[in-house]
Design a protein around this motif. Sequence first.
Motif, PDB file in Angstrom:
ATOM      1  N   GLU A 179      -3.303 -17.041  18.286  1.00  0.00           N
ATOM      2  CA  GLU A 179      -3.876 -18.141  19.081  1.00  0.00           C
ATOM      3  C   GLU A 179      -4.315 -19.288  18.171  1.00  0.00           C
ATOM      4  O   GLU A 179      -4.080 -20.454  18.449  1.00  0.00           O
ATOM      5  CB  GLU A 179      -5.087 -17.672  19.900  1.00  0.00           C
ATOM      6  N   MET A 180      -4.982 -18.927  17.073  1.00  0.00           N
ATOM      7  CA  MET A 180      -5.522 -19.959  16.180  1.00  0.00           C
ATOM      8  C   MET A 180      -4.503 -20.386  15.117  1.00  0.00           C
ATOM      9  O   MET A 180      -4.722 -21.367  14.411  1.00  0.00           O
ATOM     10  CB  MET A 180      -6.794 -19.453  15.480  1.00  0.00           C
ATOM     11  N   GLY A 181      -3.447 -19.609  14.950  1.00  0.00           N
ATOM     12  CA  GLY A 181      -2.420 -19.952  13.972  1.00  0.00           C
ATOM     13  C   GLY A 181      -2.892 -19.821  12.533  1.00  0.00           C
ATOM     14  O   GLY A 181      -2.495 -20.590  11.657  1.00  0.00           O
ATOM     15  N   ARG A 182      -3.774 -18.836  12.279  1.00  0.00           N
ATOM     16  CA  ARG A 182      -4.271 -18.679  10.907  1.00  0.00           C
ATOM     17  C   ARG A 182      -4.302 -17.202  10.539  1.00  0.00           C
ATOM     18  O   ARG A 182      -4.341 -16.332  11.412  1.00  0.00           O
ATOM     19  CB  ARG A 182      -5.689 -19.259  10.807  1.00  0.00           C
ATOM     20  N   PHE A 183      -4.300 -16.944   9.233  1.00  0.00           N
ATOM     21  CA  PHE A 183      -4.430 -15.565   8.753  1.00  0.00           C
ATOM     22  C   PHE A 183      -5.904 -15.278   8.482  1.00  0.00           C
ATOM     23  O   PHE A 183      -6.592 -16.083   7.851  1.00  0.00           O
ATOM     24  CB  PHE A 183      -3.624 -15.372   7.469  1.00  0.00           C
ATOM     25  N   VAL A 184      -6.366 -14.098   8.936  1.00  0.00           N
ATOM     26  CA  VAL A 184      -7.770 -13.719   8.783  1.00  0.00           C
ATOM     27  C   VAL A 184      -7.851 -12.416   7.978  1.00  0.00           C
ATOM     28  O   VAL A 184      -7.087 -11.471   8.231  1.00  0.00           O
ATOM     29  CB  VAL A 184      -8.412 -13.502  10.179  1.00  0.00           C
ATOM     30  N   LEU A 185      -8.759 -12.385   7.019  1.00  0.00           N
ATOM     31  CA  LEU A 185      -8.928 -11.204   6.161  1.00  0.00           C
ATOM     32  C   LEU A 185      -9.369 -10.008   7.010  1.00  0.00           C
ATOM     33  O   LEU A 185     -10.399 -10.065   7.685  1.00  0.00           O
ATOM     34  CB  LEU A 185      -9.994 -11.516   5.107  1.00  0.00           C
ATOM     35  N   THR A 186      -8.577  -8.920   6.991  1.00  0.00           N
ATOM     36  CA  THR A 186      -8.934  -7.754   7.813  1.00  0.00           C
ATOM     37  C   THR A 186      -9.096  -6.468   6.998  1.00  0.00           C
ATOM     38  O   THR A 186      -9.619  -5.484   7.501  1.00  0.00           O
ATOM     39  CB  THR A 186      -7.884  -7.515   8.924  1.00  0.00           C
ATOM     40  N   GLN A 187      -8.627  -6.444   5.752  1.00  0.00           N
ATOM     41  CA  GLN A 187      -8.842  -5.270   4.887  1.00  0.00           C
ATOM     42  C   GLN A 187      -9.028  -5.769   3.462  1.00  0.00           C
ATOM     43  O   GLN A 187      -8.175  -6.496   2.954  1.00  0.00           O
ATOM     44  CB  GLN A 187      -7.609  -4.359   4.899  1.00  0.00           C
ATOM     45  N   GLU A 188     -10.135  -5.351   2.864  1.00  0.00           N
ATOM     46  CA  GLU A 188     -10.426  -5.816   1.502  1.00  0.00           C
ATOM     47  C   GLU A 188     -10.205  -4.700   0.497  1.00  0.00           C
ATOM     48  O   GLU A 188     -10.532  -3.543   0.763  1.00  0.00           O
ATOM     49  CB  GLU A 188     -11.888  -6.266   1.417  1.00  0.00           C
ATOM     50  N   ASN A 189      -9.706  -5.089  -0.660  1.00  0.00           N
ATOM     51  CA  ASN A 189      -9.560  -4.176  -1.784  1.00  0.00           C
ATOM     52  C   ASN A 189      -9.007  -2.807  -1.372  1.00  0.00           C
ATOM     53  O   ASN A 189      -9.630  -1.781  -1.562  1.00  0.00           O
ATOM     54  CB  ASN A 189     -10.928  -4.014  -2.474  1.00  0.00           C
ATOM     55  N   VAL A 190      -7.805  -2.823  -0.811  1.00  0.00           N
ATOM     56  CA  VAL A 190      -7.164  -1.594  -0.320  1.00  0.00           C
ATOM     57  C   VAL A 190      -6.852  -0.659  -1.487  1.00  0.00           C
ATOM     58  O   VAL A 190      -6.405  -1.112  -2.551  1.00  0.00           O
ATOM     59  CB  VAL A 190      -5.824  -1.952   0.391  1.00  0.00           C
ATOM     60  N   ARG A 191      -7.054   0.635  -1.280  1.00  0.00           N
ATOM     61  CA  ARG A 191      -6.739   1.622  -2.306  1.00  0.00           C
ATOM     62  C   ARG A 191      -5.774   2.668  -1.747  1.00  0.00           C
ATOM     63  O   ARG A 191      -5.969   3.152  -0.624  1.00  0.00           O
ATOM     64  CB  ARG A 191      -8.007   2.358  -2.792  1.00  0.00           C
ATOM     65  N   ILE A 192      -4.773   3.038  -2.527  1.00  0.00           N
ATOM     66  CA  ILE A 192      -3.827   4.075  -2.108  1.00  0.00           C
ATOM     67  C   ILE A 192      -4.354   5.426  -2.596  1.00  0.00           C
ATOM     68  O   ILE A 192      -4.623   5.580  -3.788  1.00  0.00           O
ATOM     69  CB  ILE A 192      -2.423   3.821  -2.729  1.00  0.00           C
ATOM     70  N   PRO A 193      -4.509   6.406  -1.697  1.00  0.00           N
ATOM     71  CA  PRO A 193      -4.975   7.726  -2.137  1.00  0.00           C
ATOM     72  C   PRO A 193      -4.069   8.288  -3.251  1.00  0.00           C
ATOM     73  O   PRO A 193      -2.846   8.092  -3.205  1.00  0.00           O
ATOM     74  CB  PRO A 193      -4.879   8.597  -0.879  1.00  0.00           C
ATOM     75  N   GLU A 194      -4.669   8.971  -4.222  1.00  0.00           N
ATOM     76  CA  GLU A 194      -3.886   9.471  -5.363  1.00  0.00           C
ATOM     77  C   GLU A 194      -2.972  10.631  -4.972  1.00  0.00           C
ATOM     78  O   GLU A 194      -1.962  10.885  -5.604  1.00  0.00           O
ATOM     79  CB  GLU A 194      -4.838   9.926  -6.482  1.00  0.00           C
ATOM     80  N   ASP A 195      -3.364  11.369  -3.937  1.00  0.00           N
ATOM     81  CA  ASP A 195      -2.554  12.503  -3.487  1.00  0.00           C
ATOM     82  C   ASP A 195      -2.042  12.227  -2.088  1.00  0.00           C
ATOM     83  O   ASP A 195      -2.650  11.460  -1.344  1.00  0.00           O
ATOM     84  CB  ASP A 195      -3.401  13.781  -3.494  1.00  0.00           C
ATOM     85  N   THR A 196      -0.946  12.876  -1.748  1.00  0.00           N
ATOM     86  CA  THR A 196      -0.353  12.645  -0.433  1.00  0.00           C
ATOM     87  C   THR A 196       0.471  13.849  -0.021  1.00  0.00           C
ATOM     88  O   THR A 196       0.888  14.642  -0.856  1.00  0.00           O
ATOM     89  CB  THR A 196       0.567  11.402  -0.469  1.00  0.00           C
ATOM     90  N   ARG A 197       0.712  13.969   1.289  1.00  0.00           N
ATOM     91  CA  ARG A 197       1.631  14.990   1.787  1.00  0.00           C
ATOM     92  C   ARG A 197       2.708  14.331   2.635  1.00  0.00           C
ATOM     93  O   ARG A 197       3.224  14.930   3.549  1.00  0.00           O
ATOM     94  CB  ARG A 197       0.846  16.031   2.596  1.00  0.00           C
ATOM     95  N   GLU A 198       3.029  13.077   2.289  1.00  0.00           N
ATOM     96  CA  GLU A 198       4.037  12.351   3.063  1.00  0.00           C
ATOM     97  C   GLU A 198       5.012  11.646   2.120  1.00  0.00           C
ATOM     98  O   GLU A 198       4.579  11.007   1.162  1.00  0.00           O
ATOM     99  CB  GLU A 198       3.333  11.313   3.949  1.00  0.00           C
ATOM    100  N   PHE A 199       6.292  11.762   2.410  1.00  0.00           N
ATOM    101  CA  PHE A 199       7.271  11.096   1.553  1.00  0.00           C
ATOM    102  C   PHE A 199       8.256  10.287   2.387  1.00  0.00           C
ATOM    103  O   PHE A 199       8.469  10.563   3.571  1.00  0.00           O
ATOM    104  CB  PHE A 199       8.010  12.108   0.661  1.00  0.00           C
ATOM    105  N   ALA A 200       8.841   9.259   1.749  1.00  0.00           N
ATOM    106  CA  ALA A 200       9.797   8.376   2.423  1.00  0.00           C
ATOM    107  C   ALA A 200      11.034   8.244   1.554  1.00  0.00           C
ATOM    108  O   ALA A 200      10.964   7.766   0.415  1.00  0.00           O
ATOM    109  CB  ALA A 200       9.164   7.005   2.643  1.00  0.00           C
ATOM    110  N   ILE A 201      12.157   8.690   2.081  1.00  0.00           N
ATOM    111  CA  ILE A 201      13.425   8.602   1.348  1.00  0.00           C
ATOM    112  C   ILE A 201      14.549   8.676   2.373  1.00  0.00           C
ATOM    113  O   ILE A 201      14.366   9.298   3.433  1.00  0.00           O
ATOM    114  CB  ILE A 201      13.522   9.752   0.301  1.00  0.00           C
ATOM    115  N   ASN A 202      15.673   8.046   2.095  1.00  0.00           N
ATOM    116  CA  ASN A 202      16.827   8.185   2.988  1.00  0.00           C
ATOM    117  C   ASN A 202      17.536   9.488   2.619  1.00  0.00           C
ATOM    118  O   ASN A 202      18.352   9.539   1.699  1.00  0.00           O
ATOM    119  CB  ASN A 202      17.753   6.980   2.842  1.00  0.00           C
ATOM    120  N   ALA A 203      17.191  10.544   3.371  1.00  0.00           N
ATOM    121  CA  ALA A 203      17.646  11.896   3.016  1.00  0.00           C
ATOM    122  C   ALA A 203      19.149  12.083   3.221  1.00  0.00           C
ATOM    123  O   ALA A 203      19.713  13.065   2.749  1.00  0.00           O
ATOM    124  CB  ALA A 203      16.863  12.929   3.829  1.00  0.00           C
ATOM    125  N   SER A 204      19.807  11.144   3.899  1.00  0.00           N
ATOM    126  CA  SER A 204      21.259  11.288   4.076  1.00  0.00           C
ATOM    127  C   SER A 204      21.993  11.129   2.734  1.00  0.00           C
ATOM    128  O   SER A 204      23.160  11.474   2.616  1.00  0.00           O
ATOM    129  CB  SER A 204      21.788  10.264   5.079  1.00  0.00           C
TER     130      SER A 204
END
Length: 332
Positions: free
Chosen positions: A184-209
Amino acid sequence: MRHITLSRFLIEEQRSKNVICGDLRLLIEVVSRACKAISIAIGKGGMADVLGSAGSDNVQGEVQKKLDVISNEILLEANEWGGHLAGMASEEMELPHAIPNRYPKGEYLLLFDPLDGSSNIDVNVSVGTIFSVLRCPEGMEPDEKAFLQPGTQQVCAGYAVYGPTTLLVLTLGDGVNVFTLDREMGRFVLTQENVRIPEDTREFAINASNMRFWEPPVQRYINELLAGKEGPRQQDFNMRWVASMVADVHRILCRGGIFMYPLDSKTLAKGGKLRLMYEANPMSMIVEQAGGRATDGRRPLLEIQPESLHQRVPVILGSKNEVERVTAYHLK
Ligand code: AHM
Ligand code: MG
């Protein structure tokens, strides 16, 4: 939450931390306006004549979508006249784009993938724009050689993801912040500050084909994840693959994960699938600024000295401990 617009955020960064100057601020503002225009063009979809192929191939020999061409033009036109750039390079163009002589020139070089994941555009799945900013070495013309700097030299990197909401993710080398487009306002608004990626994960992304084409270290790693609780990792892993790097990397930024487009025998001759300068470097800077890691399987992506503008590389990035594990498998 305080409503901090992108403009205010940039001005405050300039004042308090001195991490950016006026020209870099202008550059980011202009790129964000171009992303707004791309978001609007994408949003029109089937109502405007923007879907489907453009009937041309790009420098990589890939079929260009109409929106690849439109997005590229929006970014070029928006950034030509402001006086903040020495030159631009795009995944969609063979050679760097010179700033026309009628405009003043600045010290920065802008590189972009105008529409990443564009094969998803016709099926209404998230796509994005990825960009990277370098300084033009002093006394050098902004030709291809000037752009060939390792990712460690980036002064800024970011991406826009055009999904259910349009987001702009930005790093100035001082953490990662996320801005949401207020339509509506045509502007970008800060919604997440200083994002951090967890060091461990149980999710992966790859084209398995592509599994049968991978190198042994990647086969080993993915087989271990697929073996789940009964395998050496003793836990189950989940898989996601959007086939838009922006969307896959954004998920990792939000909740962790590992993204891989590794070397395979199909892309071996080219060096990989994804592009070092337009995709791997900016995404690696963002991921590392958020506490993650990014390698080509053997060395940090950001340390690679590029040999050509459209160079391709294997990409492994995301949660620190998983990226380090796959990298260790390659180095064994
Ligand atoms: P593009 O920049 O031409 O759209 O190609 C890059 C995209 C990435 O966004 C994505 O991770 C990958 O190609 C998907 O490849 P595939 O279709 O082989 O799974
Ligand atoms: Mg692309």
